[in-house]
Design a protein around this motif. Sequence first.
Motif, PDB file in Angstrom:
ATOM      1  N   UNK A 138       0.844  -1.199   0.000  1.00 50.99           N
ATOM      2  CA  UNK A 138       0.000   0.000   0.000  1.00 50.99           C
ATOM      3  C   UNK A 138       0.875   1.244   0.000  1.00 50.99           C
ATOM      4  N   UNK A 139       0.511   2.213  -0.810  1.00 52.35           N
ATOM      5  CA  UNK A 139       1.241   3.474  -0.914  1.00 52.35           C
ATOM      6  C   UNK A 139       0.333   4.618  -0.493  1.00 52.35           C
ATOM      7  N   UNK A 140       0.844   5.475   0.392  1.00 47.19           N
ATOM      8  CA  UNK A 140       0.189   6.747   0.704  1.00 47.19           C
ATOM      9  C   UNK A 140       1.019   7.819   0.016  1.00 47.19           C
ATOM     10  N   UNK A 141       0.543   8.319  -1.114  1.00 48.15           N
ATOM     11  CA  UNK A 141       1.366   9.207  -1.919  1.00 48.15           C
ATOM     12  C   UNK A 141       0.586  10.341  -2.539  1.00 48.15           C
ATOM     13  N   UNK A 142       1.292  11.136  -3.299  1.00 51.43           N
ATOM     14  CA  UNK A 142       0.707  12.286  -3.960  1.00 51.43           C
ATOM     15  C   UNK A 142       1.047  13.581  -3.263  1.00 51.43           C
ATOM     16  N   UNK A 143       0.712  14.672  -3.891  1.00 51.94           N
ATOM     17  CA  UNK A 143       1.131  15.988  -3.424  1.00 51.94           C
ATOM     18  C   UNK A 143       0.311  16.516  -2.255  1.00 51.94           C
ATOM     19  N   UNK A 144      -0.825  15.883  -1.960  1.00 55.04           N
ATOM     20  CA  UNK A 144      -1.675  16.343  -0.866  1.00 55.04           C
ATOM     21  C   UNK A 144      -1.579  15.458   0.355  1.00 55.04           C
ATOM     22  N   UNK A 145      -2.489  15.681   1.298  1.00 55.18           N
ATOM     23  CA  UNK A 145      -2.483  14.944   2.554  1.00 55.18           C
ATOM     24  C   UNK A 145      -3.238  13.622   2.421  1.00 55.18           C
ATOM     25  N   UNK A 146      -2.644  12.578   2.985  1.00 56.25           N
ATOM     26  CA  UNK A 146      -3.291  11.262   3.060  1.00 56.25           C
ATOM     27  C   UNK A 146      -3.259  10.861   4.523  1.00 56.25           C
ATOM     28  N   UNK A 171       4.189  -0.807   3.476  1.00 54.61           N
ATOM     29  CA  UNK A 171       3.661   0.554   3.331  1.00 54.61           C
ATOM     30  C   UNK A 171       4.756   1.479   2.828  1.00 54.61           C
ATOM     31  N   UNK A 172       4.411   2.333   1.892  1.00 59.52           N
ATOM     32  CA  UNK A 172       5.323   3.347   1.361  1.00 59.52           C
ATOM     33  C   UNK A 172       4.638   4.702   1.508  1.00 59.52           C
ATOM     34  N   UNK A 173       5.293   5.630   2.206  1.00 55.97           N
ATOM     35  CA  UNK A 173       4.752   6.974   2.384  1.00 55.97           C
ATOM     36  C   UNK A 173       5.704   7.941   1.686  1.00 55.97           C
ATOM     37  N   UNK A 174       5.190   8.685   0.688  1.00 56.18           N
ATOM     38  CA  UNK A 174       6.109   9.520  -0.082  1.00 56.18           C
ATOM     39  C   UNK A 174       5.427  10.760  -0.643  1.00 56.18           C
ATOM     40  N   UNK A 175       6.196  11.527  -1.393  1.00 55.21           N
ATOM     41  CA  UNK A 175       5.756  12.728  -2.109  1.00 55.21           C
ATOM     42  C   UNK A 175       5.446  13.912  -1.205  1.00 55.21           C
ATOM     43  N   UNK A 176       5.895  13.858   0.051  1.00 56.29           N
ATOM     44  CA  UNK A 176       5.754  15.013   0.919  1.00 56.29           C
ATOM     45  C   UNK A 176       4.367  15.177   1.511  1.00 56.29           C
ATOM     46  N   UNK A 195       8.498  -0.862   5.853  1.00 58.99           N
ATOM     47  CA  UNK A 195       8.018   0.473   5.484  1.00 58.99           C
ATOM     48  C   UNK A 195       9.133   1.285   4.843  1.00 58.99           C
ATOM     49  N   UNK A 196       8.787   2.025   3.792  1.00 62.07           N
ATOM     50  CA  UNK A 196       9.643   3.034   3.198  1.00 62.07           C
ATOM     51  C   UNK A 196       9.016   4.397   3.470  1.00 62.07           C
ATOM     52  N   UNK A 197       9.815   5.329   3.916  1.00 58.38           N
ATOM     53  CA  UNK A 197       9.356   6.690   4.201  1.00 58.38           C
ATOM     54  C   UNK A 197      10.254   7.633   3.414  1.00 58.38           C
ATOM     55  N   UNK A 198       9.742   8.128   2.289  1.00 65.12           N
ATOM     56  CA  UNK A 198      10.588   8.793   1.304  1.00 65.12           C
ATOM     57  C   UNK A 198      10.221  10.258   1.108  1.00 65.12           C
ATOM     58  N   UNK A 199      11.223  11.043   0.749  1.00 66.87           N
ATOM     59  CA  UNK A 199      11.076  12.435   0.382  1.00 66.87           C
ATOM     60  C   UNK A 199      10.642  13.276   1.588  1.00 66.87           C
ATOM     61  N   UNK A 200      10.624  14.581   1.403  1.00 67.54           N
ATOM     62  CA  UNK A 200      10.335  15.486   2.511  1.00 67.54           C
ATOM     63  C   UNK A 200       8.839  15.499   2.814  1.00 67.54           C
ATOM     64  N   UNK A 201       8.520  15.312   4.070  1.00 69.70           N
ATOM     65  CA  UNK A 201       7.129  15.327   4.484  1.00 69.70           C
ATOM     66  C   UNK A 201       7.040  15.114   5.973  1.00 69.70           C
ATOM     67  N   UNK A 202       5.827  15.149   6.483  1.00 69.83           N
ATOM     68  CA  UNK A 202       5.570  14.852   7.889  1.00 69.83           C
ATOM     69  C   UNK A 202       4.761  13.569   7.924  1.00 69.83           C
TER      70      UNK A 202
END
Length: 231
Positions: A138-146, A171-176, A195-202
């Motif tokens: 499962x990926x939580x991604x994109x330019x907005x909030x998930x 789980x992969x959380x990315x795209x800020x 889990x992968x936690x990629x790119x700048x984000x909270x």
Amino acid sequence: QYIKFLRTSFEKGPNGNAYVLSIGGSYLLFEDCFFYGEGGRQAFGLYEGDHVILRRAVIRHDHGWRDTGKMEPQGVATIYNSNFVEFQNVILLDSSSDPNSGGSNWWYGGVTMATNGVNNQNNNIRGLIQLNVEGTFSIAGGSGNVNNIQMDDVAAAWTDQSIYKNKGSLINMDDGATKSVSVNRATVHGADAMAYLNYSGIYTLNMKNSVASNLSGSAFFNGNQTLNEAY
């Protein structure tokens, strides 16, 4: 009152930037359904929907997208710009990127929760099994909030190594932006990582009562982000 699709098979999609089934709307129920066949870049796509239930379904991506030059992600299923969605007792199986595709080979994996700026939140994955699907569960991604994504009683196994370019993670959380996911009672075998936690984000990841075996890398991979919690 729900619009109901019961004991229905959805087979094959158009050869383009499309899905075997792409749908939006409110209060939809899919129960005892199959999604499979060539064509389209994903088998099931929910776009700007809310209060949607997918229950006791089997989903498989069967290649066949030939839309040359389109850099759009492929995968098995997507919850896109949608809220209050439930996947209940769903099976994803035997899916991978198409080596003969003239389109994008940008392969995501199992269930993608994506947004291009509109919030994607309050979605639940309960009792899902993923077997031999290339890429991430499962990926939580994109330019907005998930946010407020809950995963309970899920299992994923990567066993047939011959089909993979990558195995991915649970789980992969990315795209800020802001991403928050809670996982309870997950079983993972043969992945690259939990889990992968990629790119700048909270990013907030709460994981408990879960077990992993035969990982090929570190359990948690952190990129440039703020990680609030990981258990």
